[in-house]
Design a protein around this motif. Structure first.
Motif, PDB file in Angstrom:
ATOM      1  N   ARG A  22       6.900   3.500 -11.291  1.00 40.66           N
ATOM      2  CA  ARG A  22       6.752   2.101 -11.896  1.00 40.66           C
ATOM      3  C   ARG A  22       7.215   1.515 -11.298  1.00 40.66           C
ATOM      4  O   ARG A  22       7.224   0.947 -10.586  1.00 40.66           O
ATOM      5  CB  ARG A  22       7.614   2.429 -13.649  1.00 40.66           C
ATOM      6  N   GLU A  23       8.694   2.229 -10.633  1.00 33.50           N
ATOM      7  CA  GLU A  23       9.114   1.010  -9.109  1.00 33.50           C
ATOM      8  C   GLU A  23       8.598   0.827  -8.771  1.00 33.50           C
ATOM      9  O   GLU A  23       8.195  -0.048  -7.834  1.00 33.50           O
ATOM     10  CB  GLU A  23      10.726   1.689  -9.208  1.00 33.50           C
ATOM     11  N   GLY A  24       7.659   1.947  -7.737  1.00 35.71           N
ATOM     12  CA  GLY A  24       7.433   1.782  -6.840  1.00 35.71           C
ATOM     13  C   GLY A  24       5.612   0.702  -6.718  1.00 35.71           C
ATOM     14  O   GLY A  24       5.407   0.222  -6.205  1.00 35.71           O
ATOM     15  N   ARG A  25       5.337   1.248  -7.754  1.00 40.34           N
ATOM     16  CA  ARG A  25       4.340  -0.201  -8.714  1.00 40.34           C
ATOM     17  C   ARG A  25       4.879  -1.569  -8.521  1.00 40.34           C
ATOM     18  O   ARG A  25       4.091  -2.485  -7.712  1.00 40.34           O
ATOM     19  CB  ARG A  25       3.488   0.335  -9.528  1.00 40.34           C
ATOM     20  N   ARG A  26       6.054  -1.344  -9.811  1.00 35.85           N
ATOM     21  CA  ARG A  26       6.693  -2.631  -9.779  1.00 35.85           C
ATOM     22  C   ARG A  26       6.611  -3.857  -8.055  1.00 35.85           C
ATOM     23  O   ARG A  26       6.360  -4.971  -7.633  1.00 35.85           O
ATOM     24  CB  ARG A  26       7.976  -3.364  -9.998  1.00 35.85           C
ATOM     25  N   ARG A  27       7.096  -2.752  -6.941  1.00 38.13           N
ATOM     26  CA  ARG A  27       7.210  -3.457  -5.531  1.00 38.13           C
ATOM     27  C   ARG A  27       6.378  -3.513  -5.306  1.00 38.13           C
ATOM     28  O   ARG A  27       5.842  -4.577  -4.577  1.00 38.13           O
ATOM     29  CB  ARG A  27       8.415  -2.422  -5.529  1.00 38.13           C
ATOM     30  N   ALA A  28       5.117  -3.213  -5.279  1.00 39.03           N
ATOM     31  CA  ALA A  28       3.883  -3.074  -4.805  1.00 39.03           C
ATOM     32  C   ALA A  28       3.472  -4.162  -5.349  1.00 39.03           C
ATOM     33  O   ALA A  28       2.651  -5.296  -4.361  1.00 39.03           O
ATOM     34  CB  ALA A  28       2.916  -1.973  -4.977  1.00 39.03           C
ATOM     35  N   VAL A  29       3.478  -4.700  -6.817  1.00 36.66           N
ATOM     36  CA  VAL A  29       2.627  -6.009  -7.296  1.00 36.66           C
ATOM     37  C   VAL A  29       2.859  -6.870  -6.188  1.00 36.66           C
ATOM     38  O   VAL A  29       3.077  -8.523  -6.319  1.00 36.66           O
ATOM     39  CB  VAL A  29       2.736  -6.205  -8.504  1.00 36.66           C
ATOM     40  N   ALA A  30       4.913  -6.940  -6.345  1.00 35.20           N
ATOM     41  CA  ALA A  30       5.663  -8.219  -4.993  1.00 35.20           C
ATOM     42  C   ALA A  30       5.403  -8.494  -4.278  1.00 35.20           C
ATOM     43  O   ALA A  30       5.026  -9.808  -3.735  1.00 35.20           O
ATOM     44  CB  ALA A  30       7.089  -8.010  -5.583  1.00 35.20           C
TER      45      ALA A  30
ATOM     46  N   VAL B 297       1.002  -1.209  -0.039  1.00 31.34           N
ATOM     47  CA  VAL B 297      -0.107   0.242   0.040  1.00 31.34           C
ATOM     48  C   VAL B 297       0.776   0.957  -0.046  1.00 31.34           C
ATOM     49  O   VAL B 297       0.763   2.400  -0.750  1.00 31.34           O
ATOM     50  CB  VAL B 297      -1.027  -0.039   1.482  1.00 31.34           C
ATOM     51  N   ARG B 298       1.977   1.079   0.792  1.00 33.20           N
ATOM     52  CA  ARG B 298       2.675   2.342   0.964  1.00 33.20           C
ATOM     53  C   ARG B 298       4.203   2.699  -0.380  1.00 33.20           C
ATOM     54  O   ARG B 298       4.193   3.736  -0.890  1.00 33.20           O
ATOM     55  CB  ARG B 298       3.802   1.898   1.825  1.00 33.20           C
ATOM     56  N   ALA B 299       4.009   1.213  -0.991  1.00 30.29           N
ATOM     57  CA  ALA B 299       4.877   1.584  -2.032  1.00 30.29           C
ATOM     58  C   ALA B 299       3.719   1.867  -3.382  1.00 30.29           C
ATOM     59  O   ALA B 299       4.592   2.622  -4.208  1.00 30.29           O
ATOM     60  CB  ALA B 299       5.804  -0.051  -2.401  1.00 30.29           C
ATOM     61  N   SER B 300       2.404   1.969  -3.043  1.00 26.31           N
ATOM     62  CA  SER B 300       1.936   2.090  -4.303  1.00 26.31           C
ATOM     63  C   SER B 300       1.513   3.300  -4.546  1.00 26.31           C
ATOM     64  O   SER B 300       1.118   4.475  -5.682  1.00 26.31           O
ATOM     65  CB  SER B 300       0.446   0.858  -4.650  1.00 26.31           C
ATOM     66  N   GLU B 301       1.658   3.996  -3.169  1.00 24.24           N
ATOM     67  CA  GLU B 301       1.008   5.263  -3.427  1.00 24.24           C
ATOM     68  C   GLU B 301       2.130   6.900  -4.383  1.00 24.24           C
ATOM     69  O   GLU B 301       3.033   6.034  -4.163  1.00 24.24           O
ATOM     70  CB  GLU B 301       1.211   6.345  -1.812  1.00 24.24           C
TER      71      GLU B 301
END
Length: 137
Positions: free
Chosen positions: A89-97, A60-64
């Motif tokens: 983009r990197e935050g969204r990738r990390r959030a998905v992982a 949740v924090r990474a996707s903000e």
């Protein structure tokens, strides 16, 4: 509390294991769509739940998205726009992982009839967030 120090996850596991060997399964509060619910779970299930919730919160924090750039200099704003887009983009990738890791941990709770509805609810929530993050790319 008696040792006057901060407890680690290992300490909680040991405490849970003592309850487990004594045949005691103290009630534990888990978060559901309706709010908190008290269930009885063993130490392994509780650790899987804690790990899953930790992965979910990191996701949740990474996707903000990053806050808007308020730099007064327009040249600096233009140069920073590409860098900010890459960070998002990197935050969204990390959030998905992290969401995938949370799903793996929640799936360990599906074997318990009492925990299965909550686990399915959280897995569905994680899958929905993965879908929304993929659509945002």
């Amino acid at each position: 509390k008696r040792l006057q120090r901060i407890l680690r996850v290992q300490d909680y596991y040991n405490l849970g294991y003592l309850h487990y060997t004594a045949g005691e399964f103290p009630q534990t509060a888990i978060v559901t769509g309706e709010g908190l619910r008290l269930v009885r779970m063993g130490p392994k299930q509780y650790l899987h739940y804690l790990k899953a919730m930790s992965h979910y919160q990191i996701a949740v924090r990474a996707s903000e998205p990053l806050p808007a750039d308020t730099t007064a200099d327009s040249t600096a704003r233009v140069r920073g726009a590409q860098f900010r887009a890459e960070l998002d983009r990197e935050g969204r990738r990390r959030a998905v992982a992290e969401l995938r890791r949370a799903i793996t941990e929640f799936s360990h709770m599906l074997s318990s009839p009492e925990l299965e509805p909550s686990a399915r609810e959280w897995i569905l929530r994680c899958n929905e967030q993965i879908g929304s993050l993929a659509a945002g790319n």
